[in-house]
Each structure stands twice: as C-alpha cells, then as structure tokens.
Scaffold this motif. Structure first.
Motif, PDB file in Angstrom:
ATOM      1  N   ASP A   1       4.788   4.519  15.691  1.00  0.00           N
ATOM      2  CA  ASP A   1       3.145   4.494  15.569  1.00  0.00           C
ATOM      3  C   ASP A   1       2.844   5.722  13.852  1.00  0.00           C
ATOM      4  N   GLU A   2       3.615   6.784  14.896  1.00  0.00           N
ATOM      5  CA  GLU A   2       3.294   8.030  14.079  1.00  0.00           C
ATOM      6  C   GLU A   2       4.046   7.780  12.750  1.00  0.00           C
ATOM      7  N   ALA A   3       5.522   6.677  12.441  1.00  0.00           N
ATOM      8  CA  ALA A   3       5.701   7.094  10.796  1.00  0.00           C
ATOM      9  C   ALA A   3       4.634   5.795   9.945  1.00  0.00           C
ATOM     10  N   ASP A   4       4.315   4.723  10.959  1.00  0.00           N
ATOM     11  CA  ASP A   4       3.646   4.141   9.794  1.00  0.00           C
ATOM     12  C   ASP A   4       2.169   5.226  10.216  1.00  0.00           C
ATOM     13  N   ARG A   5       1.434   5.309  10.879  1.00  0.00           N
ATOM     14  CA  ARG A   5       0.569   7.008  10.331  1.00  0.00           C
ATOM     15  C   ARG A   5       1.039   7.402   9.309  1.00  0.00           C
ATOM     16  N   ASN A   6       2.278   8.190   9.644  1.00  0.00           N
ATOM     17  CA  ASN A   6       2.557   8.947   8.078  1.00  0.00           C
ATOM     18  C   ASN A   6       2.370   8.007   7.179  1.00  0.00           C
ATOM     19  N   ARG A   7       3.449   7.201   7.168  1.00  0.00           N
ATOM     20  CA  ARG A   7       2.906   6.359   5.654  1.00  0.00           C
ATOM     21  C   ARG A   7       1.746   6.090   5.048  1.00  0.00           C
ATOM     22  N   GLY A   8       0.229   5.071   5.956  1.00  0.00           N
ATOM     23  CA  GLY A   8      -0.476   4.716   5.385  1.00  0.00           C
ATOM     24  C   GLY A   8      -1.295   6.282   4.965  1.00  0.00           C
ATOM     25  N   ARG A   9      -1.207   7.301   5.672  1.00  0.00           N
ATOM     26  CA  ARG A   9      -1.602   8.608   4.997  1.00  0.00           C
ATOM     27  C   ARG A   9      -0.869   8.663   3.203  1.00  0.00           C
ATOM     28  N   GLU A  10       0.148   8.401   3.507  1.00  0.00           N
ATOM     29  CA  GLU A  10       1.264   9.074   2.200  1.00  0.00           C
ATOM     30  C   GLU A  10       0.785   8.155   1.234  1.00  0.00           C
ATOM     31  N   MET A  11       0.181   6.716   1.316  1.00  0.00           N
ATOM     32  CA  MET A  11       0.165   5.455   0.721  1.00  0.00           C
ATOM     33  C   MET A  11      -1.576   6.034   0.126  1.00  0.00           C
ATOM     34  N   ARG A  12      -2.187   5.888   0.741  1.00  0.00           N
ATOM     35  CA  ARG A  12      -3.579   6.589   0.598  1.00  0.00           C
ATOM     36  C   ARG A  12      -4.007   7.941  -0.478  1.00  0.00           C
ATOM     37  N   LYS A  13      -2.867   8.722   0.132  1.00  0.00           N
ATOM     38  CA  LYS A  13      -2.934   9.845  -0.588  1.00  0.00           C
ATOM     39  C   LYS A  13      -2.640   9.615  -2.791  1.00  0.00           C
ATOM     40  N   GLN A  14      -1.152   8.686  -2.097  1.00  0.00           N
ATOM     41  CA  GLN A  14      -0.958   8.441  -3.565  1.00  0.00           C
ATOM     42  C   GLN A  14      -2.126   7.139  -4.354  1.00  0.00           C
ATOM     43  N   GLU A  15      -2.418   7.223  -3.790  1.00  0.00           N
ATOM     44  CA  GLU A  15      -4.202   5.851  -4.546  1.00  0.00           C
ATOM     45  C   GLU A  15      -4.367   6.513  -5.127  1.00  0.00           C
ATOM     46  N   GLU A  16      -4.917   7.550  -3.989  1.00  0.00           N
ATOM     47  CA  GLU A  16      -6.065   8.387  -4.438  1.00  0.00           C
ATOM     48  C   GLU A  16      -5.536   9.269  -6.546  1.00  0.00           C
ATOM     49  N   ARG A  17      -3.668   9.960  -6.125  1.00  0.00           N
ATOM     50  CA  ARG A  17      -3.462  10.380  -7.541  1.00  0.00           C
ATOM     51  C   ARG A  17      -3.134   9.358  -8.454  1.00  0.00           C
ATOM     52  N   ASP A  18      -3.232   8.189  -8.317  1.00  0.00           N
ATOM     53  CA  ASP A  18      -3.458   6.978  -9.193  1.00  0.00           C
ATOM     54  C   ASP A  18      -4.448   6.554  -9.771  1.00  0.00           C
ATOM     55  N   ARG A  19      -5.883   7.046  -8.387  1.00  0.00           N
ATOM     56  CA  ARG A  19      -6.871   6.431  -9.494  1.00  0.00           C
ATOM     57  C   ARG A  19      -7.873   7.666 -10.536  1.00  0.00           C
ATOM     58  N   LYS A  20      -7.155   8.596  -9.731  1.00  0.00           N
ATOM     59  CA  LYS A  20      -7.264   9.645 -10.779  1.00  0.00           C
ATOM     60  C   LYS A  20      -6.839  10.199 -12.440  1.00  0.00           C
ATOM     61  N   GLU A  21      -5.295   9.686 -12.253  1.00  0.00           N
ATOM     62  CA  GLU A  21      -5.021   9.999 -13.776  1.00  0.00           C
ATOM     63  C   GLU A  21      -5.676   8.603 -14.474  1.00  0.00           C
ATOM     64  N   ARG A  22      -5.531   7.480 -14.000  1.00  0.00           N
ATOM     65  CA  ARG A  22      -6.761   6.583 -14.442  1.00  0.00           C
ATOM     66  C   ARG A  22      -7.774   7.381 -15.288  1.00  0.00           C
ATOM     67  N   LYS A  23      -8.683   7.079 -14.034  1.00  0.00           N
ATOM     68  CA  LYS A  23     -10.082   7.920 -14.436  1.00  0.00           C
ATOM     69  C   LYS A  23      -9.842   9.336 -15.589  1.00  0.00           C
ATOM     70  N   ARG A  24      -8.723  10.020 -15.897  1.00  0.00           N
ATOM     71  CA  ARG A  24      -8.398  11.204 -17.016  1.00  0.00           C
ATOM     72  C   ARG A  24      -8.002  10.139 -18.075  1.00  0.00           C
ATOM     73  N   MET A  25      -6.914   9.262 -17.691  1.00  0.00           N
ATOM     74  CA  MET A  25      -6.517   8.497 -19.411  1.00  0.00           C
ATOM     75  C   MET A  25      -7.791   7.599 -19.411  1.00  0.00           C
ATOM     76  N   GLU A  26      -8.704   7.527 -18.894  1.00  0.00           N
ATOM     77  CA  GLU A  26      -9.510   6.541 -19.815  1.00  0.00           C
ATOM     78  C   GLU A  26     -11.006   7.409 -20.401  1.00  0.00           C
ATOM     79  N   ARG A  27     -10.919   8.459 -20.072  1.00  0.00           N
ATOM     80  CA  ARG A  27     -11.771   9.589 -20.711  1.00  0.00           C
ATOM     81  C   ARG A  27     -10.810  10.127 -21.856  1.00  0.00           C
TER      82      ARG A  27
END
Length: 73
Positions: free
Chosen positions: A38-64
């Motif tokens: 359960d902890e591993a799944d929770r940590n993996r989900g948290r890391e995936m959300r953080k990576q998605e947020e970083r990717d979203r910010k990078e896409r937004k920066r590139m679009e600007r």
C-alpha cells in the motif's frame, strides 16, 4: 508460602515481557525498514502526479516560448 504464590503471576508476566521484548523490537524494526505494498502504491502514485505536474509546467513553458518566437518573427 501463600504470599510467594500470589507473587508468582507477576513474575510470570515479567518473564513473558522480557522474553517477548526482543521479538517485538525486531518486528518493529522490520516494519520501519520495509515498505508495504500500500505504501509503495501510494508513493508511486504521488511520484506520478508530481511528474505529470512537471511535464505540464514544461509544456506550458514551451508553448509560451513558441508563442513569443512567433510574435518576434
């Protein structure tokens, strides 16, 4: 004699505590040292959300940046 018999349950309880204490300590250490599924799944989900947020910010920066370059051309 009766007094010593009445003290016996306390001795047995103390002896049980002394005997089981090392196993409890080792068990707690193993719990702290290992990660449950359960902890591993929770940590993996948290890391995936953080990576998605970083990717979203990078896409937004590139679009600007692309929009800025288009205006300059």
């Amino acid at each position: 004699m009766i007094g010593s018999l009445m003290a016996l349950p306390g001795c047995v309880s103390a002896a049980k505590t002394v005997v089981t204490a090392p196993f409890k300590v080792v068990g707690k250490g193993v719990d702290w040292a290992t990660t449950s599924q359960d902890e591993a799944d929770r940590n993996r989900g948290r890391e995936m959300r953080k990576q998605e947020e970083r990717d979203r910010k990078e896409r937004k920066r590139m679009e600007r940046e692309r929009a800025r370059q288009d205006r300059d051309d």
